[in-house]
Write a protein that holds these residues in place. Structure first.
Motif, short mmCIF file in Angstrom:
data_model
loop_
_atom_site.label_atom_id
_atom_site.label_comp_id
_atom_site.label_asym_id
_atom_site.label_seq_id
_atom_site.Cartn_x
_atom_site.Cartn_y
_atom_site.Cartn_z
N GLU A 307 0.75 -1.36 -0.02
CA GLU A 307 0.39 0.30 0.22
C GLU A 307 0.97 0.98 -0.45
OE1 GLU A 307 -3.56 -0.38 -0.13
OE2 GLU A 307 -3.58 1.84 -0.44
N ALA A 308 2.12 1.73 1.22
CA ALA A 308 3.00 2.38 0.81
C ALA A 308 3.38 2.51 -0.43
CB ALA A 308 4.16 2.32 1.78
N MET A 309 4.08 1.32 -1.49
CA MET A 309 4.59 1.53 -2.46
C MET A 309 3.90 2.36 -3.52
SD MET A 309 6.88 -1.37 -4.22
CE MET A 309 6.19 -2.38 -3.35
N ALA A 310 1.73 1.76 -3.24
CA ALA A 310 1.46 1.77 -4.28
C ALA A 310 0.76 4.35 -4.08
CB ALA A 310 0.25 1.65 -4.59
N VAL A 311 1.42 3.94 -3.36
CA VAL A 311 1.13 5.86 -2.91
C VAL A 311 2.98 5.99 -3.44
CG1 VAL A 311 0.85 8.15 -0.79
CG2 VAL A 311 -0.28 5.73 -0.84
N GLY A 312 3.98 5.35 -2.98
CA GLY A 312 4.75 6.20 -3.35
C GLY A 312 5.05 6.82 -4.80
N LEU A 313 5.08 5.44 -5.52
CA LEU A 313 5.32 5.45 -7.24
C LEU A 313 4.64 6.60 -7.38
CD1 LEU A 313 4.50 1.68 -8.26
CD2 LEU A 313 6.67 3.12 -7.80
N TRP A 314 3.87 7.01 -6.98
CA TRP A 314 3.21 8.26 -7.78
C TRP A 314 3.20 9.75 -7.17
CZ3 TRP A 314 0.51 8.41 -11.99
CH2 TRP A 314 0.36 7.51 -12.86
N GLU A 315 3.59 9.72 -5.73
CA GLU A 315 5.01 10.40 -5.53
C GLU A 315 5.69 11.12 -5.68
OE1 GLU A 315 4.63 10.36 -0.98
OE2 GLU A 315 2.40 10.52 -0.72
N ALA A 316 6.83 9.10 -6.09
CA ALA A 316 7.68 10.67 -7.02
C ALA A 316 7.61 11.15 -8.30
CB ALA A 316 8.39 9.03 -6.78
N THR A 317 6.30 11.20 -8.99
CA THR A 317 6.64 11.39 -9.96
C THR A 317 5.69 13.55 -10.14
OG1 THR A 317 3.77 11.82 -10.26
CG2 THR A 317 5.24 9.79 -11.20
N ASP A 318 5.30 13.68 -9.00
CA ASP A 318 5.52 14.65 -8.54
C ASP A 318 6.82 15.99 -8.92
OD1 ASP A 318 5.40 18.01 -7.70
OD2 ASP A 318 4.42 16.60 -4.87
N PRO A 319 6.20 16.87 -9.99
CA PRO A 319 7.33 17.66 -10.71
C PRO A 319 8.31 18.40 -9.41
CG PRO A 319 5.27 18.29 -11.40
CD PRO A 319 5.06 16.69 -10.16
N ALA A 320 7.34 18.95 -8.48
CA ALA A 320 7.84 20.52 -7.03
C ALA A 320 8.86 19.21 -6.27
CB ALA A 320 6.68 20.80 -6.67
N TYR A 321 8.61 18.26 -5.90
CA TYR A 321 9.49 16.63 -5.36
C TYR A 321 10.50 16.99 -6.21
CZ TYR A 321 11.43 12.81 -5.18
OH TYR A 321 12.31 11.47 -5.05
N LEU A 322 10.30 16.36 -7.34
CA LEU A 322 11.90 15.97 -8.34
C LEU A 322 12.53 17.37 -8.47
CD1 LEU A 322 10.16 14.46 -10.50
CD2 LEU A 322 11.96 13.01 -9.50
N ALA A 323 12.06 18.79 -8.77
CA ALA A 323 12.97 20.11 -9.41
C ALA A 323 13.71 20.05 -7.74
CB ALA A 323 11.97 20.99 -8.74
N HIS A 324 12.70 19.55 -6.42
CA HIS A 324 13.68 20.15 -4.76
C HIS A 324 14.71 18.69 -5.01
CE1 HIS A 324 14.21 19.23 -0.75
NE2 HIS A 324 14.55 20.36 -0.32
N ARG A 325 14.73 17.11 -5.24
CA ARG A 325 15.19 16.61 -5.19
C ARG A 325 16.58 16.67 -5.94
NH1 ARG A 325 17.20 12.25 -3.08
NH2 ARG A 325 18.01 10.49 -4.77
#
Ligand code: F0G
Length: 463
Positions: A307-325
């Motif tokens: 379940e945590a993976m199902a959520v995390g896989l999508w969170e990792a596509t957030d452009p704000a998250y990726l730009a920060h990372r």
């Protein structure tokens, strides 16, 4: 979306902290004692002996509140769990692959796939194999062949896609191969061994065309696919207006399947999968899965992990998250650049890779300069890093291709460290660089047969 600029300005976090974990810098005497006890191998340190832990970005992410909430709806049924259904739908929607086989992490996925496809005498090309990938090919009797473009081996080349495969060499290898000699071609997104460097959509399209022409399946090692897609978005002509999932689908549509360690771009502490379009292969993968990992609706994981993976896989596509990372990695690169520290350029998606040959030019190969630098960074400031060079990928490990780059990786865990902590890391590295003449070599006093960098032991060299 602009690429993070060269000014050493820390990127602003698109999140705030809700839970914290105290850390402490051990004293110099404590660090020295820890090093001796660990046999100068930082895998043997206790985490309490480490101040800033850049050993790996794998399974070290901070989960979001939504992921933690997802953990609470774990349906721990042995078979048919709701969490598996949600996990499977998330992966199918993201990748388009029809058959999804869960596994507890990336190397378990590699074991399942390669033990079915790789036979003695076969060859498996990749842009560059990661150590577990290489080991799984070799232990099934195959040869792990690295076919990255020449620029991948030039630390100064600013080529935007140094993860690309040399399509000429791939074509040549497939033309010269007998039927079945190449059971699959792999592409690692991003190329971890070569500095976290991305593969372009154009290159993957060319590779897929060659594979199709030779009827060889193409599989992606998709651990860091979202970071790769981000680089495509900011660097590849015509891709700027597309979302990360859209770019992802363009990548996945070119492949026959993938192995995934969700410990990276799944933003979880454990988890992975094999995905494939081949129904018959999927059935065999599930049979293997039941023998080694567990029933196909949990794959060696607690259902809450799915379940945590199902959520995390999508969170990792957030452009704000990726730009920060990726901005954090760029920020560290900018600080190191100001201090004149040599590292592999351009900085990759998940960390900085110090260029050991230029960092410690005086130290001969026999004195294990990469490991010596890893030890020195810990000694100086309690920072834990990892050698990615001839200890991880030496001849005894069975790879085929150019000699490895000599690198020390500073892997940045996802959503874990602040930019102030990265500035501290830059300071530690710069201090060691300024006194580089004082760094002493090491010798290996114990080496296991396989994957030696995890458990080898070292001692200061007498030289
Ligand atoms: N493929 C790549 C490209 C990896 O980077 C890793 C792991 C794996 C496969 C295996 O996945 O750890 O879940 O079994 N890389 C970690 C690292 C260990 O530190 O780079 P795993």
């Amino acid at each position: 979306m602009p690429e993070p600029g060269p000014s050493a300005r820390p990127p602003i976090e698109p999140y705030k902290a809700k839970v914290v974990e105290p850390i402490r810098l051990p004293t110099p005497a404590e660090r020295e004692a820890a090093l001796a006890r660990a046999g100068y191998n930082l895998f043997n340190l206790l985490s309490d002996e480490v101040y800033i832990d850049l050993l790996t970005d794998s399974g070290t992410s901070a989960m979001s509140d939504r992921q933690w909430a997802a953990m609470m709806v774990g349906d721990e049924s042995y078979a048919g769990s709701r969490n598996f259904q949600r996990f499977e739908s998330a992966v199918k929607e993201l990748t388009g692959f029809p058959h999804i086989v869960p596994a507890h992490q990336g190397r378990a996925a590699e074991n399942l796939l390669f033990s079915l496809l790789v036979r003695p005498g076969t060859k498996v090309p990749n842009n560059m194999h990661f150590d577990t990938t290489q080991t799984h090919v070799v232990r099934n009797g195959g040869a792990a062949v690295n076919l990255a473009v020449d620029e991948a081996y030039d630390p100064d080349s600013l080529h935007p896609f140094k993860g690309n495969m040399d399509v000429g060499r791939l074509e040549k290898l497939l033309l010269g191969a007998s039927a079945g000699e190449v059971p699959l071609v792999l592409m690692t997104l991003t190329n971890n061994t070569g500095g976290g460097q991305p593969v372009s959509l154009e290159n993957l399209t060319a590779v897929a065309g060659i594979c199709r022409a030779h009827s060889v399946p193409l599989y992606l090692d998709m651990c860091r696919w979202a970071e790769n897609a981000y680089f495509i978005r900011v660097r590849e002509p015509g891709q700027g207006g597309r979302s990360i999932p859209e770019i992802g689908r363009s990548l996945f549509d070119l492949a026959d399947g993938a192995t995934m360690s969700a410990k990276k771009d799944g933003l979880v502490n454990i988890g992975g999968f094999v995905a494939t379009r081949d129904r018959a292969l999927a059935e065999r993968l599930k049979e293997e899965l039941i023998v080694f990992e567990g029933f196909p609706t949990y794959g060696g994981l607690a259902r809450r992990d799915l379940e945590a993976m199902a959520v995390g896989l999508w969170e990792a596509t957030d452009p704000a998250y990726l730009a920060h990372r990726i901005g954090q990695v760029q920020y560290l690169a900018d600080l190191l650049g100001e201090a004149g520290v040599p590292f592999l350029k351009p900085p990759g998606g998940h960390g900085i890779y110090l260029d050991v040959r230029r960092f410690l030019p005086e130290l001969p190969k026999s004195e294990l300069p990469g490991q010596a630098l890893v030890v020195e960074l810990y000694r100086e400031g309690g920072v834990r890093t990892v050698e990615v060079g001839s200890i991880m990928f030496g001849e005894s490990e069975g790879g085929h291709g150019p000699p490895p780059l000599e690198l020390v990786r500073l892997a940045i865990p996802r959503r874990v460290y602040s930019s102030a902590q990265l500035a501290y890391v830059a300071d530690v590295v710069a201090r060691v660089y300024r006194r580089r003449g004082s760094v002493r070599g090491l010798r290996m006093v114990y080496a296991p047969e396989r994957m030696r960098h995890f458990t080898a032991r070292f001692a200061p060299s007498s030289g």
